[in-house]
Design an enzyme around this catalytic site. Structure first.
Site, PDB file in Angstrom:
ATOM      1  N   ASN A  57      25.455 -49.655  17.817  1.00  0.00           N
ATOM      2  CA  ASN A  57      26.190 -50.762  16.984  1.00  0.00           C
ATOM      3  C   ASN A  57      27.728 -51.346  16.830  1.00  0.00           C
ATOM      4  OD1 ASN A  57      27.367 -52.721  15.513  1.00  0.00           O
ATOM      5  ND2 ASN A  57      26.097 -52.304  13.319  1.00  0.00           N
ATOM      6  N   CYS A  88      30.641 -59.108  12.661  1.00  0.00           N
ATOM      7  CA  CYS A  88      29.573 -58.609  13.712  1.00  0.00           C
ATOM      8  C   CYS A  88      29.555 -59.979  14.086  1.00  0.00           C
ATOM      9  CB  CYS A  88      28.563 -57.961  13.226  1.00  0.00           C
ATOM     10  SG  CYS A  88      28.883 -55.721  12.715  1.00  0.00           S
ATOM     11  N   HIS A 140      22.081 -59.291  17.185  1.00  0.00           N
ATOM     12  CA  HIS A 140      23.241 -58.667  16.900  1.00  0.00           C
ATOM     13  C   HIS A 140      22.011 -56.956  16.840  1.00  0.00           C
ATOM     14  CE1 HIS A 140      26.093 -56.062  15.678  1.00  0.00           C
ATOM     15  NE2 HIS A 140      25.606 -56.504  14.207  1.00  0.00           N
TER      16      HIS A 140
HETATM   17  C1  LIG Z   1      22.380 -48.055   7.420  1.00  0.00           C
HETATM   18  C2  LIG Z   1      20.599 -47.763   7.555  1.00  0.00           C
HETATM   19  C3  LIG Z   1      20.141 -47.112   9.226  1.00  0.00           C
HETATM   20  C4  LIG Z   1      20.153 -46.926   6.803  1.00  0.00           C
HETATM   21  O1  LIG Z   1      19.013 -46.461   6.525  1.00  0.00           O
HETATM   22  P1  LIG Z   1      17.832 -46.471   5.430  1.00  0.00           P
HETATM   23  O2  LIG Z   1      16.472 -46.584   5.553  1.00  0.00           O
HETATM   24  O3  LIG Z   1      18.475 -47.801   4.529  1.00  0.00           O
HETATM   25  O4  LIG Z   1      18.866 -45.416   5.050  1.00  0.00           O
HETATM   26  P2  LIG Z   1      19.270 -44.260   3.036  1.00  0.00           P
HETATM   27  O5  LIG Z   1      20.664 -45.144   3.394  1.00  0.00           O
HETATM   28  O6  LIG Z   1      17.953 -45.844   2.419  1.00  0.00           O
HETATM   29  O7  LIG Z   1      18.540 -43.396   2.991  1.00  0.00           O
HETATM   30  C5  LIG Z   1      17.776 -43.026   3.384  1.00  0.00           C
HETATM   31  C6  LIG Z   1      17.854 -40.924   3.279  1.00  0.00           C
HETATM   32  O8  LIG Z   1      17.967 -40.696   4.195  1.00  0.00           O
HETATM   33  C7  LIG Z   1      19.854 -40.111   4.556  1.00  0.00           C
HETATM   34  N1  LIG Z   1      20.477 -40.405   5.348  1.00  0.00           N
HETATM   35  C8  LIG Z   1      21.159 -41.647   4.825  1.00  0.00           C
HETATM   36  N2  LIG Z   1      21.987 -41.172   6.583  1.00  0.00           N
HETATM   37  C9  LIG Z   1      21.589 -39.934   7.790  1.00  0.00           C
HETATM   38  C10 LIG Z   1      21.759 -39.419   8.583  1.00  0.00           C
HETATM   39  N3  LIG Z   1      22.688 -40.422   9.192  1.00  0.00           N
HETATM   40  N4  LIG Z   1      21.178 -38.601   9.076  1.00  0.00           N
HETATM   41  C11 LIG Z   1      20.483 -37.870   8.130  1.00  0.00           C
HETATM   42  N5  LIG Z   1      20.043 -38.397   6.738  1.00  0.00           N
HETATM   43  C12 LIG Z   1      20.685 -39.632   6.477  1.00  0.00           C
HETATM   44  C13 LIG Z   1      20.077 -40.557   2.857  1.00  0.00           C
HETATM   45  O9  LIG Z   1      20.761 -39.592   2.350  1.00  0.00           O
HETATM   46  C14 LIG Z   1      18.227 -41.115   2.168  1.00  0.00           C
HETATM   47  O10 LIG Z   1      18.597 -39.317   1.931  1.00  0.00           O
HETATM   48  P3  LIG Z   1      17.573 -39.384   1.043  1.00  0.00           P
HETATM   49  O11 LIG Z   1      16.573 -40.635   0.627  1.00  0.00           O
HETATM   50  O12 LIG Z   1      16.619 -37.543   0.865  1.00  0.00           O
HETATM   51  O13 LIG Z   1      18.159 -39.671  -0.614  1.00  0.00           O
HETATM   52  C15 LIG Z   1      20.032 -48.837   6.925  1.00  0.00           C
HETATM   53  O14 LIG Z   1      20.040 -49.487   6.232  1.00  0.00           O
HETATM   54  C16 LIG Z   1      20.743 -50.792   7.585  1.00  0.00           C
HETATM   55  O15 LIG Z   1      19.868 -50.458   9.341  1.00  0.00           O
HETATM   56  N6  LIG Z   1      21.086 -51.143   7.097  1.00  0.00           N
HETATM   57  C17 LIG Z   1      21.660 -52.596   7.929  1.00  0.00           C
HETATM   58  C18 LIG Z   1      22.816 -52.123   8.938  1.00  0.00           C
HETATM   59  C19 LIG Z   1      23.003 -54.229   9.049  1.00  0.00           C
HETATM   60  O16 LIG Z   1      22.248 -54.578   9.794  1.00  0.00           O
HETATM   61  N7  LIG Z   1      24.455 -54.176   9.554  1.00  0.00           N
HETATM   62  C20 LIG Z   1      24.938 -55.132   9.982  1.00  0.00           C
HETATM   63  C21 LIG Z   1      26.237 -55.343  10.482  1.00  0.00           C
HETATM   64  S1  LIG Z   1      27.330 -54.361  10.753  1.00  0.00           S
END
Ligand SMILES: CC(C)(COP(=O)(O)OP(=O)(O)OC[C@H]1O[C@@H](n2cnc3c(N)ncnc32)[C@H](O)[C@@H]1OP(=O)(O)O)[C@@H](O)C(=O)NCCC(=O)NCCS
Length: 324
Positions: A280, A124, A249
């Site tokens: 994204n 990215c 980004h």
């Molecule tokens: C990917 C992202 C949005 C996930 O959000 P998060 O808050 O970290 O979510 P988690 O993976 O900790 O999951 C939290 C909970 O939501 C749930 N969950 C995950 N994806 C889900 C979805 N699409 N819909 C509903 N629930 C979801 C998980 O199972 C978890 O449930 P639990 O607490 O019961 O175990 C976040 O981590 C993120 O933005 N990361 C950075 C990405 C990035 O910057 N990429 C850069 C280059 S591409």
């Protein structure tokens, strides 16, 4: 041994952005649509990521076709003729075929003649890497004018039933045309990589779909990258108070807002939130975000922008630039 001295051309004092272009695929995919095929919901996606809808490419919207459309728009906006562009760089992480790269075909379809043409894959961060390479080529005298494209069809490499990636990744293309300038319009890049985290965003070998360790990437982005943005401003000799537009980004709205706060950007700084409608789009996200702000009138000619790409690698690249 020959004692001939290698001559170097005289480059330009600086490079500037002359035009921006964008292509957004026709198909809009809403959160509600995704919640029909996977265990997710609009509220989770909007709260955790900030995405309301995204675009997925379909027929007639190949990576090259989207690149050409965005590139043509940037070229039209630049006021240059096709013959004046002598360098094309396409940044992408989702090209379906590795050989040949997209650059030569994009150049050919745009009728650019025989420019230098190549691809960059820095996840990215690709667009900001390519932008820097193009600006440096102009300053070094290796090119007069350059077209830089960021284009992705991430829907091709995303498991469309995997809620950890399908709600996030999207398609589109953005482009910029750069030319020489007496006053620098693109600041020095601050780029780097943390290859020890190479597995955090990947298409694991032997598989077809992208995986992302979301929490690890979130932690990395929120702990390491504000310093990169600050350094990009320092190296360009500007401060947070000078930044009219902040367009990092578009990976997560929470990350974007946290960065803006930590940098101490003034209230008046326009913050790109293209992620809400575009998702994204990886290496397309920075030019797409700037194109949207230009179209809405929120970003104006001469505005000072702070941009940053970051992603798979893990890689990052940030710089300051002036809006055309
Ligand atoms: C990917 C992202 C949005 C996930 O959000 P998060 O808050 O970290 O979510 P988690 O993976 O900790 O999951 C939290 C909970 O939501 C749930 N969950 C995950 N994806 C889900 C979805 N699409 N819909 C509903 N629930 C979801 C998980 O199972 C978890 O449930 P639990 O607490 O019961 O175990 C976040 O981590 C993120 O933005 N990361 C950075 C990405 C990035 O910057 N990429 C850069 C280059 S591409």
């Amino acid at each position: 041994m020959s004692d001939a001295t290698i001559q170097l051309p005289t480059g330009a004092p600086g490079a500037q952005v002359l035009g921006i272009g964008a292509y957004r695929p026709r198909r809009v995919v809403t959160n509600d649509e995704l919640s029909q095929v996977m265990d997710t919901n609009d509220e989770w996606i909007q709260t955790r990521v900030g995405i309301a809808e995204r675009r997925w490419a379909g027929d007639g919207e190949s990576l090259v076709e989207m690149s050409v459309a965005a590139g043509q728009q940037a070229l039209d906006a630049s006021g240059l003729t096709a013959a004046e562009v002598d360098l094309v760089i396409v940044a992408s992480a989702s090209l379906a075929t590795q050989i040949p790269g997209a650059g030569p075909e994009v150049a050919n379809r745009l009728g650019l003649g025989r420019p230098g043409a190549f691809d960059v894959n820095a996840g990215c961060a690709g667009f900001c890497y390519a932008l820097s390479a193009a600006a440096d080529a102009i300053r070094a005298g290796s090119a007069r004018n350059a077209l830089v494209v960021g284009a992705e069809r991430l829907s091709d490499v995303t498991d469309q039933t995997d809620r950890s990636t399908a709600v996030i990744f999207a398609d589109g293309a953005g482009a910029m045309v750069l030319g020489a300038s007496d006053t620098p319009g693109v600041g020095p890049v601050v780029w780097g990589s943390d290859g020890d985290q190479r597995d955090a965003i990947a298409i694991p070998q032997g598989t077809e779909h992208i995986t992302m360790a979301g929490q690890a990437v979130y932690r990395w982005a929120t702990t390491k990258l504000t310093d990169v943005l600050q350094e990009a401003m320092d190296r360009a000799g500007v401060t947070a108070a000078d930044i009219d537009v902040f367009a990092p980004h578009q990976a997560n709205l929470r990350i974007i807002e946290l960065m803006a706060k930590r940098l101490g950007l003034p209230e008046s700084t326009v913050i790109a939130r293209d992620i809400v409608q575009a998702g994204n789009t990886s290496s397309a996200s920075v030019p797409l975000a700037l194109a949207a702000l230009q179209e809405s009138g929120e970003a104006k000619t001469g505005d000072l922008c702070l941009v940053l790409g970051y992603g798979a690698g893990l890689t990052f690249a940030g710089q300051v630039l002036r809006m055309p």
